[in-house]
Design a protein around this motif. Structure first.
Motif, short mmCIF file in Angstrom:
data_model
loop_
_atom_site.label_atom_id
_atom_site.label_comp_id
_atom_site.label_asym_id
_atom_site.label_seq_id
_atom_site.Cartn_x
_atom_site.Cartn_y
_atom_site.Cartn_z
N LEU A 13 22.84 28.26 31.17
CA LEU A 13 22.43 27.73 32.47
C LEU A 13 23.66 27.64 33.37
O LEU A 13 24.74 27.29 32.93
N ARG A 14 23.46 27.95 34.65
CA ARG A 14 24.52 27.76 35.64
C ARG A 14 24.67 26.26 35.89
O ARG A 14 23.84 25.45 35.46
N THR A 15 25.70 25.87 36.62
CA THR A 15 26.00 24.45 36.83
C THR A 15 24.81 23.69 37.42
O THR A 15 24.46 22.62 36.93
N LYS A 16 24.17 24.23 38.44
CA LYS A 16 23.05 23.52 39.07
C LYS A 16 21.91 23.32 38.09
O LYS A 16 21.32 22.24 38.01
N GLU A 17 21.58 24.36 37.31
CA GLU A 17 20.50 24.26 36.32
C GLU A 17 20.87 23.29 35.21
O GLU A 17 20.04 22.51 34.76
N ALA A 18 22.14 23.35 34.76
CA ALA A 18 22.60 22.46 33.69
C ALA A 18 22.55 21.00 34.15
O ALA A 18 22.15 20.11 33.40
N ALA A 19 22.97 20.76 35.39
CA ALA A 19 22.92 19.41 35.93
C ALA A 19 21.49 18.90 35.98
O ALA A 19 21.21 17.75 35.62
N HIS A 20 20.58 19.74 36.42
CA HIS A 20 19.16 19.36 36.47
C HIS A 20 18.65 19.06 35.05
O HIS A 20 17.93 18.08 34.85
N PHE A 21 19.04 19.87 34.08
CA PHE A 21 18.65 19.66 32.68
C PHE A 21 19.10 18.28 32.19
O PHE A 21 18.39 17.61 31.44
N SER A 23 19.73 15.69 34.20
CA SER A 23 19.39 14.69 35.23
C SER A 23 20.63 14.14 35.91
O SER A 23 20.75 12.94 36.16
N LEU A 24 21.57 15.02 36.19
CA LEU A 24 22.80 14.68 36.91
C LEU A 24 22.88 15.55 38.15
O LEU A 24 22.17 16.54 38.27
N SER A 25 23.77 15.18 39.06
CA SER A 25 24.01 16.07 40.19
C SER A 25 24.99 17.16 39.74
O SER A 25 25.77 16.97 38.79
N ALA A 26 24.95 18.27 40.43
CA ALA A 26 25.88 19.36 40.11
C ALA A 26 27.31 18.88 40.31
O ALA A 26 28.20 19.24 39.53
#
Length: 93
Positions: A13-21, A23-26
């Motif tokens: 996952l890219r940073t944005k997707e990983a953050a969403h996974f 439940s954090l902000s990018a």
């Protein structure tokens, strides 16, 4: 015939997707990466990616069972310190 789930390659996952996974902000995930307090990541073609397994392992390391559990302590952010020559510079005085 479709491949079984265990035959699939690891998912990244890219940073944005990983953050969403998580439940954090990018931005929070980027800060964790900068401070060395976040999940393991990889550089693929110059891009930062996270494996789902690494994200899950990092989240699991934060699991606690009580507010008094020392594993629940938040790591302090590293303070950026100016280089020694900048701290001792006289600035023309």
């Amino acid at each position: 015939m479709h491949p079984r789930p265990t035959d699939l390659p690891p998912r990244y996952l890219r940073t944005k997707e990983a953050a969403h996974f998580l439940s954090l902000s990018a931005r929070t995930l980027e800060k964790h990466r900068t401070y060395g307090t976040g999940p393991a990541y990889h550089k693929l073609g110059g891009r930062v990616v996270y494996s789902v397994d690494d994200l899950q392992a990092w989240a699991n390391r934060g699991a606690v069972t009580s507010t008094t559990d020392p594993r629940g302590a938040v790591l302090p952010a590293k303070r950026h310190q100016a280089p020694a020559d900048a701290r001792t510079r006289n600035f023309g005085r």
